[in-house]
Enzyme design. Sequence first.
Site, PDB file in Angstrom:
ATOM      1  CG  HIS A   7       1.344   1.387   9.767  1.00 60.32           C
ATOM      2  ND1 HIS A   7       0.834   2.373   9.007  1.00 60.32           N
ATOM      3  CD2 HIS A   7       0.706   0.299   9.673  1.00 60.32           C
ATOM      4  CE1 HIS A   7      -0.096   1.771   7.999  1.00 60.32           C
ATOM      5  NE2 HIS A   7      -0.295   0.338   8.473  1.00 60.32           N
ATOM      6  CD  GLU A   9      -2.714   1.099   2.522  1.00 58.44           C
ATOM      7  OE1 GLU A   9      -3.664   2.076   2.699  1.00 58.44           O
ATOM      8  OE2 GLU A   9      -2.860  -0.105   3.207  1.00 58.44           O
ATOM      9  CG  HIS A  40       1.297  -2.135   6.041  1.00 55.38           C
ATOM     10  ND1 HIS A  40       0.037  -1.481   6.050  1.00 55.38           N
ATOM     11  CD2 HIS A  40       1.383  -2.743   4.430  1.00 55.38           C
ATOM     12  CE1 HIS A  40      -0.467  -1.863   4.850  1.00 55.38           C
ATOM     13  NE2 HIS A  40       0.151  -2.577   4.171  1.00 55.38           N
ATOM     14  CG  HIS A  75      12.012  -9.843  20.170  1.00 57.80           C
ATOM     15  ND1 HIS A  75      12.590 -10.664  19.389  1.00 57.80           N
ATOM     16  CD2 HIS A  75      13.005  -9.720  21.187  1.00 57.80           C
ATOM     17  CE1 HIS A  75      13.886 -11.077  19.610  1.00 57.80           C
ATOM     18  NE2 HIS A  75      14.001 -10.472  20.667  1.00 57.80           N
TER      19      HIS A  75
END
Length: 554
Positions: A107, A56, A75, A102
């Site tokens: 984003h 995206e 993302h 971890h």
Amino acid sequence: MVVRSTAAPPTPWSRNLAEPKVHKSTFVHPASNIIGDVRIGANVIVAPGTSIRADEGTPFYIGENTNIQDGVVIHGLDQGRVIGDDQNKYSVWVGKNVSITHMALIHGPAYVGDDAFIGFRSTVFNARVGAGCVIMMHVLIKDVEIPPGKYVPSGSIITTQHQADRLPNAEVADQEFAHHVVGVNQLLRTGYQCAADSNCIAPIRDEIAKSYTNTGITVLELERSSEVSSNSLGAEIIEQVRYLLDQGYKIGTEHVDERRFRTGCWQSCQPIQPGSMGEAIATLESCLRDHSGEYVRLFGIDSGRRRVLETIIQRPDGVVSAIKSSAYTAASNGNGRYKSNGNGHVPSSGALDGETIDQIRNLLSSGYKIGTEHVDERRFRTGSWQSCQPIQSTSLNEVIAALEECLAGHQGEYVRVIGIDKKAKRRVLESIIQRPDGPVAPSANKQQKSVSRGSYGSATATATATSTKLSSEVVDQIRQILAGGYKVSAEHVDERRFRTGSWASCGQIETKSDREAIATLESYLSEYSGEYVRLIGIDTKAKRRILETIIQRP
């Protein structure tokens, strides 16, 4: 090794079917997924269970020597871009030497600068994290820009720029830990690549097979044990030396006697040239023998001539038995920042309370110099203070040691700590830390009487500004802040949010009158009784805090 990577799917906003570009030296675990226009630099490690998905928001960039640990998700939104260090637009930019640990989430639009550390389960969304920042565990960073070199305590929620600008600087210990994590993951990357290469792993398997002989010991183990045997160095120190050599660091050692330790005047031992473990251990032992009864410290030097893993390995009373600085073994304190024992970089002091240590840390991080003065009871009334030994060091450890030396040398007297603005040649803080009957109690609600010298040297009675709820030291601090042209403010927090450092403003104090400021602060103490309240001094021109001190506890 086969990398599980996929071209970007065709969508209404993109039909370019871009594929990841991964440097050949990078290790990507087959149990991770990389999709779309993801550009990964040299010597990166991508651990199992990661999802780096540029389908995206696109493109993504991940710089060299960075480690993306288990369960990380990267993302980005279709809308919004950041400017990378190459001045091009990216949905996500991650610099070099970064640790994304971890279960963290990055984003886009998001930027993470070089040498940054992102802790477990932390989230960065629509934000910029500056170079060298240390973000601890379970942190939310959204819609802000974190300036370079800042420290964000565990559990913090940073969603306004005002919060971001008030964050403390990361300490040397924080940055050394982040650098250590990068080093460990480079070793893991090399190990995983070896495990996937039959030419590399076969000799190791042969050695393991040979170990099942009558002796039960491999030839390699015999060589290593004979190489590093030492009567004066513990196993932890030997392992640290081996780690530094394996990483390609040079090794340095320094020594200092007890008197000069307080001023930080270390001197170099004989240089340790890169070579075998045996030679390095022999040189270290020689330094310890030549300087028995002194402090000796070991450190690594990287290609940029920067020190890593600086550790004291001998003290005047003997060799240090264990190393704590090479691993994250410290216990967390109330604000999420860690305190180490033994050889750590954040000292705890029996003579100084936590608030005094925090004041000193804030002053040093703001570039101020620390001084100390003492006076007996008779001269206290006339304000005739005398200086203790000058403190030249900017190391928190060494400053604390010098303060304790002053306290020990002037028991039964008043002792105060001073913050000095060297450029403006004026004092920004005077705080009494010892009285004739012992150290000052940390409680700010205890009524005390004193006469203190003002910021410009004139003796001033505290009767000029009195308070029934604030101690005389706090009254003096308010007066000094206002006299220096600074602004006074206050913040409060309940016990639950105190652990995460989520302070809220009590309100603006616009007055320059010490009486009015004291009255306003007293009203805050009443309004927020049962909570923590802290006094703040603000340099409005430089837009930074010069003082933070807790004046009420639950």
